[in-house]
Design an enzyme around this catalytic site. Structure first.
Site, mmCIF file in Angstrom:
data_model
loop_
_atom_site.group_PDB
_atom_site.id
_atom_site.type_symbol
_atom_site.label_atom_id
_atom_site.label_comp_id
_atom_site.label_asym_id
_atom_site.label_seq_id
_atom_site.Cartn_x
_atom_site.Cartn_y
_atom_site.Cartn_z
ATOM 1 N N ASP A 1 0.817 -1.241 -0.093
ATOM 2 C CA ASP A 1 0.143 0.055 0.083
ATOM 3 C C ASP A 1 0.846 1.354 -0.113
ATOM 4 O O ASP A 1 0.527 2.323 -0.470
ATOM 5 C CB ASP A 1 -0.741 -0.001 1.367
ATOM 6 C CG ASP A 1 -1.971 -1.051 1.130
ATOM 7 O OD1 ASP A 1 -1.808 -2.134 1.483
ATOM 8 O OD2 ASP A 1 -3.126 -0.701 0.384
HETATM 9 O O1 MRU Z 1 -7.420 -3.166 2.697
HETATM 10 P P1 MRU Z 1 -7.416 -3.335 1.461
HETATM 11 O O2 MRU Z 1 -8.101 -4.702 0.896
HETATM 12 O O3 MRU Z 1 -7.575 -2.297 0.323
HETATM 13 O O4 MRU Z 1 -5.884 -3.895 1.432
HETATM 14 C C1 MRU Z 1 -5.151 -4.344 0.173
HETATM 15 C C2 MRU Z 1 -3.674 -4.737 0.348
HETATM 16 O O5 MRU Z 1 -3.330 -4.486 1.226
HETATM 17 C C3 MRU Z 1 -3.126 -5.085 -0.786
HETATM 18 O O6 MRU Z 1 -2.290 -6.104 -0.398
HETATM 19 C C4 MRU Z 1 -2.507 -3.906 -1.352
HETATM 20 O O7 MRU Z 1 -3.430 -3.027 -1.465
HETATM 21 C C5 MRU Z 1 -1.763 -4.024 -2.686
HETATM 22 S S1 MRU Z 1 -2.935 -4.327 -4.034
HETATM 23 C C6 MRU Z 1 -2.198 -4.510 -5.369
#
Ligand code: MRU
Length: 382
Positions: free
Chosen positions: A253
């Site tokens: 993220d």
């Molecule tokens: O809370 P989320 O479902 O948005 O979290 C997503 C993640 O942590 C993913 O691993 C990250 O965003 C990478 S997406 C290619």
């Protein structure tokens, strides 16, 4: 077989797959305003760092295309209107940097356009569409770079030079415009017939692993197994050769300047386990997930989410004969509702536990000084 699409777009129309209903229902919601885009992101009907940025950018593009801005607005009013909508969208979720990077880019684009209302709007819409279009291309490059790096660096006795891997959360087509980042590497390994097996964690509390990644792996016929988050240690210490994991591959993220990486909660624990077991730990991150303005992971704002994500769960109803009734979704309590709850959505994996950060422009590993340096992979615009 058509590929999974979290986001469907044509100029003036944006449809977003409601991921809260997956894997049981395939329902697309129209997104016509910034408010609807904000709500879609905040409620996690769309999630995943790249997909969040795309929906925010395109949500506002649709609104602009459909005439949300007064026809009488002058160029400076147009710029400040777009800025204010983007600033509002920025508040939807705080941890993933892709949204912030997309907004910075879009604000720059509208300032470089000719000082004319319709030219500014046109420049915005085209730039938002470009973010969407480019993402799949980016993911395919990440897949190719990551697969080659792993096959060259895997330190396990591979089965006919093939590898098994573990992934966490969901980083596939559903978290991006297509192909995926960490799941993109797994897809690329599979396409090259170099994958023995992919394990995915359930990813409590929101179960992106069991609801989404498992769905994508089954959809793509990739040999795969679901485990709970707490089974990773047991998996790594099992000496059955087919379970011999070459790498943990996760998404990101936010990757900051020193390489510390915020990703779905549970990632840090996996990195510690991988380190103990001598298993490679790879982060798949498009350059849009890299934040060179933040020095270390300690400065990353971690989103905390509501208590019900831990104390309740929803799913399709299972009939007495074991069949799943996909037309009926129910929410059930799985804990005493009075218990105190802490629910950080992400955690930070320190750079020292990461072996490789895979971008669309190449794989970044630590230099002789033990540090990551992203300069050679970052596009000029950052
Ligand atoms: O809370 P989320 O479902 O948005 O979290 C997503 C993640 O942590 C993913 O691993 C990250 O965003 C990478 S997406 C290619």
């Amino acid at each position: 077989m058509s590929s999974l699409q979290a986001i469907r777009y044509q100029r003036g129309e944006l449809l977003v797959l409601d991921q809260l209903r997956l894997p049981h229902e395939n329902h697309y919601d129209p997104v016509t305003t910034s408010e609807e885009a904000f709500d879609c992101i905040r409620s996690m009907r769309v999630r995943g760092a790249p997909a969040i940025a795309i929906v925010a950018a395109l949500g506002h593009a649709v609104e602009l295309h459909n005439g949300a801005l007064a026809a009488s607005a002058g160029p400076f009013d147009t710029i400040s209107y777009i800025d204010s909508r983007l600033d509002y969208l920025y508040e939807s979720r705080p941890t993933a940097v892709d949204l912030g990077n997309a907004i910075t880019h879009l604000k720059k684009v509208i300032r470089e356009a000719e000082l004319d209302r319709s030219k500014i709007v046109q420049a915005y819409i085209e730039a938002a569409e470009e973010i969407f279009r480019k993402d799949t291309e980016t993911n395919r490059s990440i897949g190719a770079h990551g697969a080659s790096w792993l096959l060259e660096n895997a330190q396990v006795a591979t089965l006919e030079e093939k590898v098994s891997v573990l992934t966490h959360c969901n980083t596939g087509s559903l978290a991006t415009s297509g192909h995926g980042t960490a799941l993109g590497i797994i897809r690329s390994l599979h396409e090259q017939d170099k994958l023995v097996h992919a394990f995915c964690t359930e990813t409590r509390p929101y179960n992106q692993g069991s609801r989404l990644t498992a769905f994508e792996l089954v959809y793509e016929n990739i040999p795969s197994t679901l485990i709970t988050d707490s089974m990773a240690g047991a998996l790594f210490s099992t000496r059955k050769q087919q379970d011999h994991i070459a790498a943990v591959i996760v998404g990101a993220d936010r990757v900051v300047r020193n390489g510390d990486t915020a990703n779905k909660v549970g990632t840090y624990a996996l990195s510690v386990l991988a380190h103990y077991h001598g298993i490679k730990f790879m982060v798949a991150a498009p350059t849009t997930s890299i934040d060179l303005h933040t020095e270390t992971g300690a400065e990353i704002k971690i989103e905390e989410r509501k208590r019900e994500e831990l104390t309740q769960i929803s799913g399709a109803v299972v009939a007495k004969d074991g069949s799943v009734d996909t037309s009926r979704t129910e929410r059930v309590a799985i804990a005493d509702q009075r218990i105190g709850v802490w629910n950080p959505a992400f955690d930070v994996t320190p750079a020292e536990l990461i072996d490789a950060i895979v971008t669309e422009n190449g794989v970044v590993t630590k230099g002789a000084d033990g540090k990551f340096d992203f300069r050679h992979v970052m596009p000029e615009r950052w």
